[in-house]
Design a protein around this motif. Sequence first.
Motif, short mmCIF file in Angstrom:
data_model
loop_
_atom_site.label_atom_id
_atom_site.label_comp_id
_atom_site.label_asym_id
_atom_site.label_seq_id
_atom_site.Cartn_x
_atom_site.Cartn_y
_atom_site.Cartn_z
N CYS A 120 0.95 -1.19 -0.19
CA CYS A 120 0.01 -0.27 -0.06
C CYS A 120 0.88 1.10 0.20
O CYS A 120 2.10 0.83 0.62
CB CYS A 120 -1.06 0.33 0.85
N SER A 121 0.29 2.69 -0.41
CA SER A 121 0.77 3.76 -0.31
C SER A 121 0.97 4.66 0.77
O SER A 121 -0.53 4.57 1.75
CB SER A 121 0.41 4.65 -1.21
N ILE A 122 1.47 5.53 1.61
CA ILE A 122 1.14 5.81 3.14
C ILE A 122 0.62 7.43 2.62
O ILE A 122 1.27 7.85 0.98
CB ILE A 122 3.07 6.17 3.62
N ASP A 123 -0.35 7.41 2.89
CA ASP A 123 -1.32 9.01 3.37
C ASP A 123 -1.21 9.59 4.09
O ASP A 123 -1.29 9.06 5.16
CB ASP A 123 -2.79 8.56 3.24
N TYR A 124 0.43 10.37 4.58
CA TYR A 124 0.94 10.64 5.38
C TYR A 124 0.28 11.63 6.30
O TYR A 124 -0.35 11.65 7.63
CB TYR A 124 1.96 12.28 5.10
N PHE A 125 -1.22 11.95 6.27
CA PHE A 125 -2.80 13.19 7.09
C PHE A 125 -2.84 12.01 7.65
O PHE A 125 -3.57 11.89 8.91
CB PHE A 125 -3.13 13.27 5.78
N LYS A 126 -3.15 10.53 6.83
CA LYS A 126 -3.57 9.50 7.25
C LYS A 126 -3.78 9.06 8.36
O LYS A 126 -4.02 8.40 9.61
CB LYS A 126 -4.74 8.34 6.56
N LEU B 1 15.13 1.99 7.74
CA LEU B 1 14.20 2.23 9.14
C LEU B 1 13.65 1.07 10.10
O LEU B 1 13.47 0.77 11.02
CB LEU B 1 13.39 2.98 8.83
N SER B 2 13.40 -0.49 8.76
CA SER B 2 13.22 -1.01 9.46
C SER B 2 12.99 -2.61 8.91
O SER B 2 13.99 -2.69 7.79
CB SER B 2 10.97 -1.04 8.61
N ARG B 3 12.17 -3.89 9.86
CA ARG B 3 12.79 -4.80 9.54
C ARG B 3 12.93 -5.86 7.78
O ARG B 3 13.14 -6.65 7.60
CB ARG B 3 13.79 -5.87 10.76
N VAL B 4 11.06 -5.57 8.52
CA VAL B 4 10.19 -6.32 7.22
C VAL B 4 9.76 -5.13 6.45
O VAL B 4 9.34 -5.74 5.22
CB VAL B 4 9.22 -6.97 8.08
N LEU B 5 8.82 -4.22 6.78
CA LEU B 5 7.57 -3.55 5.85
C LEU B 5 8.49 -2.34 6.35
O LEU B 5 8.90 -1.52 7.01
CB LEU B 5 6.63 -3.29 7.56
N ALA B 6 8.64 -2.08 4.83
CA ALA B 6 9.89 -0.97 4.83
C ALA B 6 8.72 0.06 3.90
O ALA B 6 8.19 -0.42 3.21
CB ALA B 6 10.27 -1.34 3.44
N ALA B 7 9.35 1.09 4.52
CA ALA B 7 9.06 2.18 3.31
C ALA B 7 9.47 3.10 2.39
O ALA B 7 10.92 3.49 3.08
CB ALA B 7 9.14 3.52 4.56
N SER B 8 9.48 2.68 1.61
CA SER B 8 10.17 2.55 0.29
C SER B 8 9.21 3.73 -1.27
O SER B 8 7.97 4.47 -0.66
CB SER B 8 10.81 1.76 -0.78
N ARG B 9 10.59 4.59 -1.19
CA ARG B 9 9.52 5.44 -2.21
C ARG B 9 9.56 5.23 -3.60
O ARG B 9 9.97 4.56 -4.48
CB ARG B 9 11.39 6.47 -2.11
N THR B 10 8.42 5.35 -4.81
CA THR B 10 7.87 4.96 -6.24
C THR B 10 8.13 6.98 -6.52
O THR B 10 8.21 7.89 -6.24
CB THR B 10 6.22 4.77 -5.51
#
Length: 181
Positions: free
Chosen positions: A90-96, A170-179
């Motif tokens: 999924c994508s991160i919605d920073y406000f939500k 920053l993460s072990r499994v769930l990575a916040a990555s840029r697209t």
Amino acid sequence: PASEYEILRRAKELIGLTIAEVILRSPVPSRTIDPNNKGAIGNIIEECWFGIKNNPSPDPDFVNVGIELKIIPLEKISSGLSVKERTKVCSIDYFKLITESWKTSHARRKLDKILFIYYHYDSADQGRSKIAHYDLWRLIDQDENIISADWKNVLKVVQDGKAHTLSERLSRVLAASRTGS
């Protein structure tokens, strides 16, 4: 498919089929594979086999049973097989994000149950790419502890106003990555 059983039965029927055969057996009007579209094969399996239209919904693909569908390309390497590319959930919605808790989060809903369908990627002719296996993965116990800790790390970075510094480190499994760019 309406139930988990029917979804898994339908996934099992995919084993051994090529993408071209999936298209031929589909009730959806004929599709072609766009070699320039990285997600073309996944979209074909979702739409032609399971009847799921490509959409940006925050809910799992099979809403009624809470199952997300992910199509995983495998490629041959010298030591066997490897996953060709990372999987985006999924994508991160920073406000939500800053209003969510782990238990009620968009990410948790998508990660609760994932049907992975693996195929052998054929770079010369994507239509000859062949479905190899499927697996229903469930977020339980130790996996959930690790992944929720990763999610909370990302949340903290965003709450601190440093979302621009997010990286997979920053993460072990769930990575916040840029697209994209």
